[in-house]
Design an enzyme around this catalytic site. Sequence first.
Site, short mmCIF file in Angstrom:
data_model
loop_
_atom_site.label_atom_id
_atom_site.label_comp_id
_atom_site.label_asym_id
_atom_site.label_seq_id
_atom_site.Cartn_x
_atom_site.Cartn_y
_atom_site.Cartn_z
N ARG A 104 91.76 78.72 32.69
CA ARG A 104 91.94 77.28 32.46
C ARG A 104 91.03 76.75 31.37
O ARG A 104 89.96 77.31 31.10
CB ARG A 104 91.63 76.53 33.77
N GLU B 205 111.59 71.67 21.42
CA GLU B 205 113.03 71.41 21.49
C GLU B 205 113.40 70.63 22.76
O GLU B 205 114.49 70.06 22.85
CB GLU B 205 113.83 72.71 21.44
N ARG C 212 93.90 78.23 43.63
CA ARG C 212 93.94 77.53 44.91
C ARG C 212 94.33 78.49 46.03
O ARG C 212 95.11 79.41 45.84
CB ARG C 212 94.98 76.40 44.85
N GLY D 289 91.40 73.41 41.91
CA GLY D 289 91.81 72.49 42.96
C GLY D 289 91.09 72.69 44.29
O GLY D 289 91.11 71.81 45.15
N HIS E 192 102.82 64.77 41.84
CA HIS E 192 102.41 65.86 40.95
C HIS E 192 103.21 65.74 39.65
O HIS E 192 104.11 66.53 39.38
CB HIS E 192 102.69 67.19 41.65
N LYS F 240 93.59 67.74 43.40
CA LYS F 240 94.69 67.89 44.36
C LYS F 240 94.30 67.32 45.73
O LYS F 240 95.14 66.76 46.44
CB LYS F 240 95.09 69.35 44.50
N TYR G 247 86.59 77.20 42.55
CA TYR G 247 87.64 77.18 41.53
C TYR G 247 88.58 75.98 41.62
O TYR G 247 89.12 75.67 42.69
CB TYR G 247 88.49 78.46 41.60
N CYS H 299 104.00 75.19 35.39
CA CYS H 299 105.37 75.23 34.87
C CYS H 299 105.47 74.48 33.55
O CYS H 299 106.54 74.04 33.15
CB CYS H 299 106.35 74.62 35.88
N ASP I 277 99.28 65.87 34.84
CA ASP I 277 99.30 66.56 36.14
C ASP I 277 99.60 65.63 37.32
O ASP I 277 100.33 66.03 38.22
CB ASP I 277 97.96 67.26 36.37
N ASN J 142 95.62 82.71 35.50
CA ASN J 142 95.33 81.31 35.87
C ASN J 142 94.04 80.82 35.19
O ASN J 142 93.39 79.91 35.68
CB ASN J 142 95.22 81.17 37.39
N SER K 103 102.97 73.71 39.94
CA SER K 103 101.82 74.12 39.14
C SER K 103 102.21 75.20 38.13
O SER K 103 103.02 76.08 38.44
CB SER K 103 100.72 74.67 40.04
O1 SAT Z 1 95.12 72.86 41.73
S1 SAT Z 1 94.65 73.24 40.40
O2 SAT Z 1 94.02 72.09 39.79
O3 SAT Z 1 93.70 74.36 40.52
C1 SAT Z 1 95.93 73.73 39.42
C2 SAT Z 1 97.29 73.47 39.93
O4 SAT Z 1 97.69 74.06 40.93
O5 SAT Z 1 98.05 72.66 39.35
MN MN Z 2 98.98 70.68 38.94
#
Ligand code: SAT
Ligand code: MN
Length: 654
Positions: free
Chosen positions: A413, A540, A102, A247, A274, A254, A245, A298, A321, A411, A296
Amino acid sequence: MSTLTTTPALHQHRYPPLPVPRLPDVPDGVWHHGVANRSLAEWVARIVRLARPDDVVWLTGADDEWERLTTGMVESGALLRLDPALRPDSFLARSDPDDVARVEDRTFVCSRTAREAGPTNNWWDPREAHNELDRRFAESMRGRTMYVVPYSMGPVGGAISQLGVQVTDSAYAALSLTVMARVGDDALAEIGPDTPWVAGVHSVGFPLRKGDGTRREDVPWPSNPVKYIAHFPEERAIWSYGSGYGGNALLSKKCFALRIASVLGRDGGWLAEHMLVLRLTSPDGRITHVAAAFPSACGKTNLAMLQPTLPGWRVETIGDDIAWLRPGADGRLWAINPEAGFFGVAPGTNEASNPVAVDTIRKHTIFTNVALTDDGDVWWEGRTPEPPAHLTDWRGQDWTPGAGRPAAHPNARFTVPVQQCRTLADSWAEPDGVPIDAIVFGGRRATNVPLVTEARDWTHGVFVGATVSSETTAAQEGALGVLRRDPFGMLPFVGYDMGDHWQHWLDVGARLGEHAPRIFQVNWFRKGDDGSFLWPGFGENVRVLAWIADRVHGAADAEETGLGLRPVAGALDLDGLTLGDDTLAALFAVDPESWLDECARTDEFFGQLGESVPPELHEHLAALRSRLWHDHEGTAPHPSASRTTVGTAVTRAA
Ligand code: SAT
Ligand code: MN
């Protein structure tokens, strides 16, 4: 009746003929028999006249759509078919090296006024934006096919669901949308003459033919160095130019489900967040629904597919997400996952971190920017402990372990339908969603933030969400690992003023009253002095979820810290874990000095956001400072405190 198949004749039969007059100057094939909404028909015609695609193809949701699109893309070189035995029905796309994530500095909110967009968004005057975008989109699709993709976010016809249509000259975006949303005639049929819908206009900005007739060859990943991701909340429209690409290009995600939907939610009394959503079942069958917000990359997908290490506990996946949350008739907060696919981060995904994802992507998956093995399978950093001796990297170049650069883009995917996830909850497609018991805020924090704390009440929880910071990841362009403010994990995704967003949260909480979910903060990423993670994470993490569930159901005790409530000694189930007392102490330590620094930065951040920050949040900051100050100096409250302190700060381990 069992001999019925999906034929064009059947579609003609199901939907009335186009009730909208044909507009002049529109090539044949633009019309679709299912269109019953005049604004939609006119809009498609307008984009065709502006962008001048050679063909227009409506996606219908037919069974062979995936097959047709992927076959065409393999022929054109846009996709590589992976080995059918090792990775059946799966494909690899390699993006342009300048189009890998993004682009937040090219993302705009074009609300009527700058005040509405607020200081965390790039505001762009809507008239200027339209002028510039019309200029960019003019003839931008020449030589290409324009796909018209009608879709539903959420179950088709569901009460919380919303409708959208994206036009795009990217076959990759069209194909990805068929995975990520409910695409086709069923969604289109929901868009009646007066039904609101969200318009998405997308072009990669790489026409194959100019107005003067000169042609150029296509490339595997067309894009343009100039990029715009522009949102028009008042018009319910998104215009995206130059990128193919994630988002930037899958406008359902998004752009619609967060930025536009957050505005719809503000106006309609609901929340677009989110957040992953999961269903947790305890050994005695008690169910807890958790919605968890993280920035994003994480680990939301890992948490949503968690395989519990505690015997008898079970996690089922609802979303990984985005969540839309709405107060229900019973006064509780109900949530749906508006999406239909996972667009997950590949690097780091393996049998230990996320065995469910590893299974989910065994077949029928689009991989983007991962490495290719010599036998036609995929690989990425962390996939196996040892890398293969030779790979083709994400740019298509030879790669060996000594290459000194990653084989997959950080990044990279996978795009895969949710139905392929073996932990998918039956309730994932409930039109009314599931009732949320607990909301969790998290970030990637090497220091300061304890493993888990519970907010004292909703307002305190909103303060906790508003003050989330996180170290940056590869999901956004820019430097990695830099600490930045990311309130609610929504910094790049709230389509209006951030302070107004917080006020909206307070308003929703006031409406929910005693039915409001409890709010928690977690941090899986705290590091020790030697730089290694203190908490094992992954499966865990169920130990923390179990405590959260026990709190919700009144079955676990907590004690005050300066930051909120934390498990009393023994409440967090650590059975079978080798975790020293020092490590446990470090996981929960609250260092008043560094927290006072953190508060000073929060103060500065609130100051940058200006007048719209709700006074309640300033009060919570003052109260927190007062408690920390008291702890630090052992003296009377700091003069900035405007409220009585709650509890005493505790720095020892649970
Ligand atoms: O925005 S994306 O779908 O490319 C990935 C993200 O930032 O969570
Ligand atoms: Mn996301």
